[in-house]
Scaffold this motif. Structure first.
Motif, PDB file in Angstrom:
ATOM      1  N   TYR A 110      78.191  31.208 -36.910  1.00  0.00           N
ATOM      2  CA  TYR A 110      77.169  31.197 -35.858  1.00  0.00           C
ATOM      3  C   TYR A 110      76.993  32.605 -35.284  1.00  0.00           C
ATOM      4  CZ  TYR A 110      74.704  29.880 -31.589  1.00  0.00           C
ATOM      5  OH  TYR A 110      73.775  29.784 -30.581  1.00  0.00           O
ATOM      6  N   GLU A 158      66.530  32.661 -28.345  1.00  0.00           N
ATOM      7  CA  GLU A 158      66.418  31.527 -27.432  1.00  0.00           C
ATOM      8  C   GLU A 158      66.257  30.213 -28.210  1.00  0.00           C
ATOM      9  OE1 GLU A 158      63.015  31.542 -24.686  1.00  0.00           O
ATOM     10  OE2 GLU A 158      63.366  29.357 -24.661  1.00  0.00           O
ATOM     11  N   GLU A 161      69.469  29.230 -29.992  1.00  0.00           N
ATOM     12  CA  GLU A 161      70.400  28.686 -29.004  1.00  0.00           C
ATOM     13  C   GLU A 161      70.029  27.233 -28.662  1.00  0.00           C
ATOM     14  OE1 GLU A 161      73.108  29.541 -27.777  1.00  0.00           O
ATOM     15  OE2 GLU A 161      73.325  28.444 -25.900  1.00  0.00           O
ATOM     16  N   ARG A 162      68.741  26.997 -28.512  1.00  0.00           N
ATOM     17  CA  ARG A 162      68.300  25.636 -28.182  1.00  0.00           C
ATOM     18  C   ARG A 162      68.506  24.692 -29.377  1.00  0.00           C
ATOM     19  NH1 ARG A 162      62.432  26.007 -25.995  1.00  0.00           N
ATOM     20  NH2 ARG A 162      62.730  23.760 -25.779  1.00  0.00           N
ATOM     21  N   ARG A 164      71.021  24.909 -31.372  1.00  0.00           N
ATOM     22  CA  ARG A 164      72.454  24.615 -31.308  1.00  0.00           C
ATOM     23  C   ARG A 164      72.762  23.581 -30.239  1.00  0.00           C
ATOM     24  NH1 ARG A 164      76.726  25.622 -28.421  1.00  0.00           N
ATOM     25  NH2 ARG A 164      75.674  27.019 -26.965  1.00  0.00           N
ATOM     26  N   LYS A 165      72.030  23.690 -29.122  1.00  0.00           N
ATOM     27  CA  LYS A 165      72.294  22.769 -28.013  1.00  0.00           C
ATOM     28  C   LYS A 165      71.787  21.355 -28.280  1.00  0.00           C
ATOM     29  CE  LYS A 165      72.419  25.726 -23.911  1.00  0.00           C
ATOM     30  NZ  LYS A 165      71.452  26.370 -22.973  1.00  0.00           N
ATOM     31  N   GLY A 166      71.013  21.205 -29.332  1.00  0.00           N
ATOM     32  CA  GLY A 166      70.545  19.861 -29.676  1.00  0.00           C
ATOM     33  C   GLY A 166      69.213  19.491 -29.048  1.00  0.00           C
ATOM     34  N   GLU A 167      68.417  20.487 -28.710  1.00  0.00           N
ATOM     35  CA  GLU A 167      67.144  20.187 -28.051  1.00  0.00           C
ATOM     36  C   GLU A 167      66.053  19.767 -29.029  1.00  0.00           C
ATOM     37  OE1 GLU A 167      65.857  23.079 -25.195  1.00  0.00           O
ATOM     38  OE2 GLU A 167      67.893  23.328 -24.389  1.00  0.00           O
ATOM     39  N   HIS A 198      71.595  16.075 -36.882  1.00  0.00           N
ATOM     40  CA  HIS A 198      72.306  15.392 -35.793  1.00  0.00           C
ATOM     41  C   HIS A 198      73.297  14.402 -36.375  1.00  0.00           C
ATOM     42  CE1 HIS A 198      70.283  17.071 -32.269  1.00  0.00           C
ATOM     43  NE2 HIS A 198      69.240  17.201 -33.076  1.00  0.00           N
ATOM     44  N   LYS A 207      80.661  18.718 -32.371  1.00  0.00           N
ATOM     45  CA  LYS A 207      80.507  20.044 -31.804  1.00  0.00           C
ATOM     46  C   LYS A 207      79.193  20.695 -32.243  1.00  0.00           C
ATOM     47  CE  LYS A 207      82.642  24.556 -31.405  1.00  0.00           C
ATOM     48  NZ  LYS A 207      83.754  25.435 -31.767  1.00  0.00           N
ATOM     49  N   TRP A 208      78.788  20.441 -33.466  1.00  0.00           N
ATOM     50  CA  TRP A 208      77.600  21.098 -34.001  1.00  0.00           C
ATOM     51  C   TRP A 208      76.516  20.094 -34.367  1.00  0.00           C
ATOM     52  CZ3 TRP A 208      77.632  26.307 -33.765  1.00  0.00           C
ATOM     53  CH2 TRP A 208      78.886  26.936 -33.671  1.00  0.00           C
ATOM     54  N   CYS A 209      75.270  20.519 -34.153  1.00  0.00           N
ATOM     55  CA  CYS A 209      74.171  19.737 -34.727  1.00  0.00           C
ATOM     56  C   CYS A 209      73.313  20.651 -35.599  1.00  0.00           C
ATOM     57  CB  CYS A 209      73.353  19.042 -33.650  1.00  0.00           C
ATOM     58  SG  CYS A 209      72.534  20.204 -32.567  1.00  0.00           S
TER      59      CYS A 209
END
Ligand code: ATP
Ligand code: MG
Length: 558
Positions: A110, A158, A161-162, A164-167, A198, A207-209
């Motif tokens: 990552y 950005e 990052e989003r 990674r956060k699952g957005e 997912h 931990k990861w998506c």
């Protein structure tokens, strides 16, 4: 056409590269790796790669890592890892403390992705998977640039990052390398580095998506582990520029060198794990370790030794051009090995009863038999001889041609380790089937030779009817009827006669105490191995290989 294995260890081009690297001081030692994806059992093709990678490490005093390539969260990896480790060890290799998982590098990967984005060398692309495919172009047409290719570094950071956060949902965005959509090498047309999935991963959980692609993962895993020579099969030749590009852009330490070699193709079988899985799932075979499978587990159950497999891998050598190796060579290797190490025994696969009419009823006499004809250190054993014995149905003919030197009415034959017998009568049932044969024996011929020096050409094997024990014997043939079942639909070429089960074979009494995987030569019949299905009251043998060596024949003709 089959190719003759021309490359011996001595002419292995990879060794030449390593020799040069050590001589020039590029490396002071070597580190290789064997990187299976744990999505199936290992097969004989993997054995080639294992022998190569671990063999180089051994010969150059370096080390070889075992690395599970477990980056795809959709796969059920856990159930195959054990078998892979068992098989590598059984082949005689040891990774010591160097067991790794590609998923252990997810954090570092990552960070490398972020580094690429910051350099302006990667971008978040929001085309759909179909559009990405369409934009990629073809071998003859250049690709087109994604409309998202020129997003700013800030926007990419950005969005990534989003991701990674699952957005975002699966497939909504990917991270791509920014290389060259017009490259003649399709691999270099902005390849995908990360995608959204997912799904939880067996080792990293939820931990990861986002998950890294193989091309991104592999070179960096190699570099992180300090691999010097990353040896892979020829299909990855086009991926080498990408392997090097990624390392060049983000990795500061020494770079491993990717070297491609030709994968093993073996006649009359398939080697892809996907295809082997189908054979298992559709019940064509009994499991991954079915003795007809080209898997290490199958070969082991069949009676192959690690030495025979390593010898095979040495003989086929390592070359740059794909070819097909004759299955007969693999059989030749195991036959040679077992010839030296397997104890001899007598077994009758298709019994025909012989009554020795002048031998006293109820008498048992023990004859001495060598366990190996050339190796006295393997000792001798005592075999019970009785009035009623079994011989092989094929060793008797009622109306034989002149050149048949086995048993026939009026003819004399030698019972291995015992006596000369002469056939006097043939007993048949109402339908005319032969049910037993009557003979007389010459009491002067114990051990098998006549004091008057008369010549008896044929020697046949036998067991005592009373003392022998029943056994199931499984005879195997190729799993496919075609030399290259990959040409076309392999499922259409399955050999319906690949397994023949004999349930009423007879073996020597000493077989009572055998252990699974013990190997024997059944004299005049072939090499056999005790199957793990064997229990206290049921003996099961697998035929490893017949005695007749078709490879030696091929070689003699050349
Ligand atoms: P498959 O097509 O059977 O799934 P794979 O290449 O996907 O094989 P991996 O588990 O990724 O299987 O392979 C691990 C290593 O074994 C790789 O380095 C690969 O190059 C090597 N390998 C796989 N098949 C062969 C083969 N037939 N001959 C030589 N090496 C092989
Ligand atoms: Mg693979």
């Amino acid at each position: 056409m089959m190719d003759r294995p021309a490359n011996t260890e001595a002419s292995n081009f990879i060794r030449n590269i390593i020799d040069e690297d050590l001589a020039s001081g590029k490396h002071t030692g070597i580190v290789t790796r064997f990187p299976p994806e744990p999505n199936g059992y290992l097969h004989i093709g993997h054995a080639k790669s294992i022998c190569l990678n671990f063999g180089l490490a051994r010969d150059y005093g370096g080390r070889c890592h075992l690395r599970f390539d477990d980056t795809n969260p959709t796969r059920d990896y856990e159930k195959y890892m054990e078998s892979i480790m068992e098989d590598v060890k059984w082949l005689g290799f040891d990774w010591g403390e160097h067991l790794y998982y590609a998923s252990d590098y997810f954090d570092q990967l990552y960070e490398f992705a972020i580094k690429l984005i910051k350099k302006g060398k990667a971008y978040v692309c929001s085309l759909s998977p179909e559009e990405i495919r369409e934009y990629r172009g073809t071998l003859t047409e250049p690709g087109r640039e994604s409309p998202y290719r020129n997003r700013s570094i800030e926007e990419n950071l950005e969005l990534f990052e989003r991701m990674r956060k699952g957005e975002f949902a699966d497939g909504e965005h990917v991270l791509r390398a920014k290389i060259d959509m017009a490259s003649p090498n399709v691999v270099m047309r902005d390849p995908t580095l990360y995608r959204i999935r997912h799904l939880s991963h067996p080792r990293t959980g939820d931990k990861w998506c986002i998950y890294p692609m193989y091309d991104f993962t592999h070179c960096l895993s190699d570099a992180l582990e300090g691999i010097t020579h990353s040896i892979c099969t020829l299909e990855f030749e086009n991926n080498r520029p990408l392997y090097e590009w990624i390392l060049e852009e983000v990795f500061d330490g020494p770079h491993p060198q990717q070297i491609e070699f030709a994968r093993l193709n073996l006649s009359y079988t398939v080697m892809s794990k996907r295809k082997l899985l189908r054979l298992v799932e559709e019940g064509v075979v009994r499991g991954w370790d079915d003795p007809r499978m080209p898997t290490i587990a199958g070969l082991r159950r069949r009676g192959y030794t690690p030495e025979a497999i390593r010898d095979f891998c040495d003989r086929i050598g390592v070359a740059k051009a794909n070819s097909m190796v004759d299955y007969a060579l693999l059989e030749h290797c195991v036959r040679e090995d077992l010839n030296a190490r397997a104890e001899r025994t007598m077994a009758v696969l298709k019994p025909l009863k012989v009554v020795i009419t002048n031998y006293p009823e109820g008498q048992v006499e023990y004859v001495e038999a060598a366990n190996h004809p050339q190796d006295p250190s393997m000792g001798t054993r005592e075999i019970p001889f009785t009035r009623e014995i079994y011989i092989e149905q094929d060793d008797f003919m009622e109306d034989p041609p002149k050149k048949f030197y086995r048993l026939a009415p009026g003819r004399e034959v030698r019972l291995r380790f015992a006596y000369l017998i002469t056939c006097t009568d043939v007993i048949k049932d109402e339908e005319g089937n032969i049910v037993e044969v009557h003979c007389t024996y010459d009491p002067e011929t114990k051990g098998g030779s006549a004091p008057d020096g008369r010549k008896v050409k044929g020697t046949i094997h036998w067991v005592s009817a009373e003392h022998s024990i029943p056994a199931e014997v499984r005879l195997y043939d190729h799993l496919f009827t075609e030399e290259n079942p990959d040409e076309g639909d392999f499922m259409e070429y399955i050999n319906p006669k690949s397994l023949e089960v004999i349930t009423d074979a007879r073996v020597e009494p000493r077989m009572k105490s055998v252990k699974p995987l013990e190997r024997f030569q059944f004299e005049r019949v072939g090499y056999f191995c005790v199957d793990p299905d064997t229990t206290e009251d049921r003996l099961v043998f697998n035929r490893t290989v017949a005695l007749r060596d078709s490879w030696a024949k091929i070689q003699n003709k050349l």
